[in-house]
Design a protein around this motif. Structure first.
Motif, PDB file in Angstrom:
ATOM      1  N   VAL A  80      -4.805  11.479  -5.240  1.00 28.43           N
ATOM      2  CA  VAL A  80      -3.437  11.045  -5.511  1.00 28.43           C
ATOM      3  C   VAL A  80      -2.551  11.372  -4.326  1.00 28.43           C
ATOM      4  O   VAL A  80      -2.663  12.440  -3.731  1.00 28.43           O
ATOM      5  CB  VAL A  80      -2.912  11.743  -6.792  1.00 28.43           C
ATOM      6  CG1 VAL A  80      -1.399  11.691  -6.844  1.00 28.43           C
ATOM      7  CG2 VAL A  80      -3.500  11.083  -8.029  1.00 28.43           C
ATOM      8  N   LEU A  81      -1.714  10.419  -3.937  1.00 25.39           N
ATOM      9  CA  LEU A  81      -0.725  10.652  -2.876  1.00 25.39           C
ATOM     10  C   LEU A  81       0.652  10.536  -3.516  1.00 25.39           C
ATOM     11  O   LEU A  81       0.989   9.502  -4.098  1.00 25.39           O
ATOM     12  CB  LEU A  81      -0.848   9.575  -1.793  1.00 25.39           C
ATOM     13  CG  LEU A  81      -2.005   9.651  -0.817  1.00 25.39           C
ATOM     14  CD1 LEU A  81      -2.047   8.365   0.017  1.00 25.39           C
ATOM     15  CD2 LEU A  81      -1.866  10.859   0.099  1.00 25.39           C
ATOM     16  N   GLU A  82       1.422  11.588  -3.388  1.00 29.51           N
ATOM     17  CA  GLU A  82       2.763  11.524  -3.956  1.00 29.51           C
ATOM     18  C   GLU A  82       3.715  10.950  -2.919  1.00 29.51           C
ATOM     19  O   GLU A  82       3.574  11.197  -1.725  1.00 29.51           O
ATOM     20  CB  GLU A  82       3.225  12.926  -4.367  1.00 29.51           C
ATOM     21  CG  GLU A  82       4.394  12.893  -5.323  1.00 29.51           C
ATOM     22  CD  GLU A  82       4.798  14.301  -5.758  1.00 29.51           C
ATOM     23  OE1 GLU A  82       4.146  14.843  -6.669  1.00 29.51           O
ATOM     24  OE2 GLU A  82       5.753  14.843  -5.174  1.00 29.51           O
ATOM     25  N   GLY A  83       4.639  10.127  -3.365  1.00 30.93           N
ATOM     26  CA  GLY A  83       5.592   9.553  -2.410  1.00 30.93           C
ATOM     27  C   GLY A  83       6.810   8.998  -3.111  1.00 30.93           C
ATOM     28  O   GLY A  83       6.954   9.106  -4.338  1.00 30.93           O
ATOM     29  N   ARG A  84       7.684   8.399  -2.302  1.00 31.15           N
ATOM     30  CA  ARG A  84       8.911   7.820  -2.833  1.00 31.15           C
ATOM     31  C   ARG A  84       8.897   6.305  -2.676  1.00 31.15           C
ATOM     32  O   ARG A  84       8.517   5.798  -1.610  1.00 31.15           O
ATOM     33  CB  ARG A  84      10.112   8.355  -2.034  1.00 31.15           C
ATOM     34  CG  ARG A  84      10.910   9.367  -2.771  1.00 31.15           C
ATOM     35  CD  ARG A  84      12.007   9.941  -1.884  1.00 31.15           C
ATOM     36  NE  ARG A  84      12.159  11.368  -2.164  1.00 31.15           N
ATOM     37  CZ  ARG A  84      12.716  11.834  -3.283  1.00 31.15           C
ATOM     38  NH1 ARG A  84      13.207  11.008  -4.177  1.00 31.15           N
ATOM     39  NH2 ARG A  84      12.796  13.133  -3.496  1.00 31.15           N
ATOM     40  N   VAL A  85       9.332   5.605  -3.691  1.00 32.18           N
ATOM     41  CA  VAL A  85       9.395   4.143  -3.637  1.00 32.18           C
ATOM     42  C   VAL A  85      10.453   3.719  -2.626  1.00 32.18           C
ATOM     43  O   VAL A  85      11.595   4.190  -2.676  1.00 32.18           O
ATOM     44  CB  VAL A  85       9.734   3.559  -5.024  1.00 32.18           C
ATOM     45  CG1 VAL A  85       9.942   2.046  -4.946  1.00 32.18           C
ATOM     46  CG2 VAL A  85       8.637   3.899  -6.030  1.00 32.18           C
ATOM     47  N   SER A  86      10.075   2.861  -1.676  1.00 30.27           N
ATOM     48  CA  SER A  86      11.065   2.357  -0.724  1.00 30.27           C
ATOM     49  C   SER A  86      11.357   0.870  -0.932  1.00 30.27           C
ATOM     50  O   SER A  86      12.301   0.334  -0.362  1.00 30.27           O
ATOM     51  CB  SER A  86      10.622   2.622   0.712  1.00 30.27           C
ATOM     52  OG  SER A  86       9.336   2.120   0.936  1.00 30.27           O
ATOM     53  N   LYS A  87      10.542   0.218  -1.747  1.00 32.93           N
ATOM     54  CA  LYS A  87      10.810  -1.192  -2.047  1.00 32.93           C
ATOM     55  C   LYS A  87      10.022  -1.598  -3.289  1.00 32.93           C
ATOM     56  O   LYS A  87       8.887  -1.138  -3.488  1.00 32.93           O
ATOM     57  CB  LYS A  87      10.361  -2.061  -0.851  1.00 32.93           C
ATOM     58  CG  LYS A  87      10.956  -3.476  -0.859  1.00 32.93           C
ATOM     59  CD  LYS A  87      10.278  -4.352   0.149  1.00 32.93           C
ATOM     60  CE  LYS A  87      10.976  -4.345   1.502  1.00 32.93           C
ATOM     61  NZ  LYS A  87      10.309  -5.245   2.465  1.00 32.93           N
ATOM     62  N   PHE A  88      10.616  -2.458  -4.100  1.00 30.27           N
ATOM     63  CA  PHE A  88       9.893  -2.983  -5.262  1.00 30.27           C
ATOM     64  C   PHE A  88      10.073  -4.495  -5.275  1.00 30.27           C
ATOM     65  O   PHE A  88      11.183  -4.998  -5.261  1.00 30.27           O
ATOM     66  CB  PHE A  88      10.442  -2.387  -6.565  1.00 30.27           C
ATOM     67  CG  PHE A  88       9.752  -2.929  -7.789  1.00 30.27           C
ATOM     68  CD1 PHE A  88       8.544  -2.408  -8.223  1.00 30.27           C
ATOM     69  CD2 PHE A  88      10.304  -3.999  -8.500  1.00 30.27           C
ATOM     70  CE1 PHE A  88       7.897  -2.924  -9.346  1.00 30.27           C
ATOM     71  CE2 PHE A  88       9.662  -4.522  -9.619  1.00 30.27           C
ATOM     72  CZ  PHE A  88       8.451  -3.981 -10.039  1.00 30.27           C
ATOM     73  N   THR A  89       8.967  -5.232  -5.246  1.00 28.23           N
ATOM     74  CA  THR A  89       9.049  -6.694  -5.249  1.00 28.23           C
ATOM     75  C   THR A  89       8.302  -7.245  -6.453  1.00 28.23           C
ATOM     76  O   THR A  89       7.088  -7.050  -6.592  1.00 28.23           O
ATOM     77  CB  THR A  89       8.411  -7.271  -3.962  1.00 28.23           C
ATOM     78  OG1 THR A  89       8.937  -6.563  -2.840  1.00 28.23           O
ATOM     79  CG2 THR A  89       8.719  -8.756  -3.817  1.00 28.23           C
ATOM     80  N   TYR A  90       9.035  -7.930  -7.315  1.00 29.69           N
ATOM     81  CA  TYR A  90       8.428  -8.514  -8.519  1.00 29.69           C
ATOM     82  C   TYR A  90       8.060  -9.971  -8.224  1.00 29.69           C
ATOM     83  O   TYR A  90       8.887 -10.728  -7.732  1.00 29.69           O
ATOM     84  CB  TYR A  90       9.422  -8.449  -9.674  1.00 29.69           C
ATOM     85  CG  TYR A  90       8.910  -9.100 -10.934  1.00 29.69           C
ATOM     86  CD1 TYR A  90       7.959  -8.474 -11.726  1.00 29.69           C
ATOM     87  CD2 TYR A  90       9.371 -10.356 -11.322  1.00 29.69           C
ATOM     88  CE1 TYR A  90       7.483  -9.076 -12.884  1.00 29.69           C
ATOM     89  CE2 TYR A  90       8.898 -10.973 -12.479  1.00 29.69           C
ATOM     90  CZ  TYR A  90       7.954 -10.314 -13.246  1.00 29.69           C
ATOM     91  OH  TYR A  90       7.471 -10.919 -14.375  1.00 29.69           O
ATOM     92  N   LEU A  91       6.812 -10.342  -8.462  1.00 34.19           N
ATOM     93  CA  LEU A  91       6.355 -11.698  -8.126  1.00 34.19           C
ATOM     94  C   LEU A  91       5.775 -12.427  -9.326  1.00 34.19           C
ATOM     95  O   LEU A  91       4.986 -13.354  -9.181  1.00 34.19           O
ATOM     96  CB  LEU A  91       5.293 -11.625  -7.022  1.00 34.19           C
ATOM     97  CG  LEU A  91       5.784 -11.116  -5.667  1.00 34.19           C
ATOM     98  CD1 LEU A  91       4.606 -10.672  -4.812  1.00 34.19           C
ATOM     99  CD2 LEU A  91       6.594 -12.184  -4.947  1.00 34.19           C
TER     100      LEU A  91
END
Ligand SMILES: Nc1ncnc2c1ncn2[C@@H]1O[C@H](COP(=O)(O)OP(=O)(O)OP(=O)(O)O)[C@@H](O)[C@H]1O
Ligand SMILES: [Mg+2]
Length: 351
Positions: free
Chosen positions: A285-296
């Motif tokens: 598991v890599l923990e991180g922060r969302v920098s973009k969310f694209t719904y397609l």
């Protein structure tokens, strides 16, 4: 031995530029074989060499066992479909297709039968008397296909036949081309730089890069088991992990190892987002922060800033619940069999 064989083909333009640099391919009878690669990689040059419009600098081409390089282009019995429709505007659909038979001194009655058959195959039977100007791009390209097939060619070559059409028509016509090809069962070499088109239409794909072949394989092999980093990046998308402690820790956890100069990468659809502390055994598991969310619609892309670099996670069938806010802390799940390793020269060396 393949039905069509190209061995060690080189084509030099100018003093030193090699548009083809040692290309060898074998195409089987009835096979739908696609040349896929970026602009300038040599696809058209290879196709034109097979058709006889240009001659190789060195190398061999055989068709059904006999040397093709000594046969003049018009005697090679090869049908060709081009990107621009190349139809004659002043000739009816019927005459456009019959045009290919004229120099072959085919009797009029047989011309009629063969043209009608070819037009029926591309579903233009009812439009034989029309002029091309009164027809759509897709219909004009079907004229081109009928004209290539009417000579009963030993080989069909198509150079980006769909690239002038809009997206929806392109998908329709590629299905049609595939169906027609399977019906007539003529070995076909198809050129495209559209990876999805290549996956959809081909029995096998040959990925080219800078005058060389990177990999030949079925669509599944090319996409699912790329042998070079170039293939993995050109067909599909790739997250490349940033070298460093975070990446190495993850690889360690997964029990994966490769030489120090290897690069490691994963396909976005092999990743998932999980709740903290819920990684199954054998995954990392890599923990991180969302920098973009694209719904397609049928998928969503979540771009996450992790200590091992910027990673895109592709979620299938994302409902409302899949939505992620920028800045949200998330955990990226990396299954053990997802990472691929590439050596410094780009060759696949593991994973
Ligand atoms: N007649 C020519 N003289 C000089 N260079 C050429 C000639 N024909 C092609 N080239 C060069 O050879 C390379 C390969 O060209 P080719 O047309 O085979 O590429 P391609 O893969 O078909 O690209 P595209 O997807 O843009 O059609 C390119 O760098 C091109 O500029
Ligand atoms: Mg080209």
């Amino acid at each position: 031995m393949g039905y069509l064989e190209v061995r060690n083909a080189t084509k030099q333009f100018g003093a030193s530029f090699l548009a083809l640099n040692g290309v060898s391919v074998a195409v089987e009878r009835g096979e739908f074989f696609t040349l896929l690669g970026p602009s300038g990689c040599g696809k058209t040059t290879l196709l034109r060499s097979i058709a006889g419009f240009n001659d190789l600098t060195s190398g061999e081409i055989t068709l059904d066992g006999s040397n093709l390089r000594i046969v003049p282009p018009h005697q090679r019995d090869i049908g060709m479909v081009f990107q621009d429709y190349a139809v004659f505007p002043h000739l009816s659909v019927f005459d456009n297709v019959a045009f290919g038979l004229k120099p072959r001194k085919v009797p009029a009655a047989e011309i009629k039968t063969r043209v009608t058959q070819a037009l029926d195959a591309v579903r233009l039977g009812a439009m034989a008397d029309r002029l091309p100007a009164a027809m759509s791009g897709g219909q004009q390209q079907r004229i081109g296909l009928a004209r290539a097939m009417v000579i009963n060619p030993r080989l069909l070559l198509m150079d980006e036949p769909l690239s002038n059409l809009d997206a929806k028509l392109r998908i329709e016509l590629r299905e049609e081309i595939r169906d027609i090809q399977k019906q007539v069962n003529i070995a076909t070499i198809y050129v495209t730089h559209d990876q999805e088109e290549a996956l959809a239409i081909s029995d096998r794909i040959c990925v080219m890069n800078a005058g060389r072949i990177e990999q030949v394989g079925t669509p599944q092999e090319i996409y699912g088991n790329p042998q070079t980093r170039f293939v993995a990046e050109f067909v599909g998308t790739l997250n490349v992990f940033q070298p460093g402690a975070a990446r190495d820790g993850m690889l360690n956890q997964l029990g994966l190892a490769a030489p120090d100069d290897a690069s490691w990468a994963v396909r976005p659809e092999r990743l998932d987002l999980v709740a903290q502390g819920s990684a199954p055994a054998g995954a990392a598991v890599l923990e991180g922060r969302v920098s973009k969310f694209t719904y397609l619609g049928r998928e969503a892309h979540v771009q996450v800033e992790t200590p091992a670099g910027l990673i895109v996670v592709q979620l299938a069938n994302p409902g409302m619940a899949a939505t992620r806010a920028v800045g949200e802390v998330v955990c990226v799940l990396v299954p053990r069999d997802a990472p691929m390793a590439f050596g410094a020269d780009g060759a696949r060396i593991g994973g």
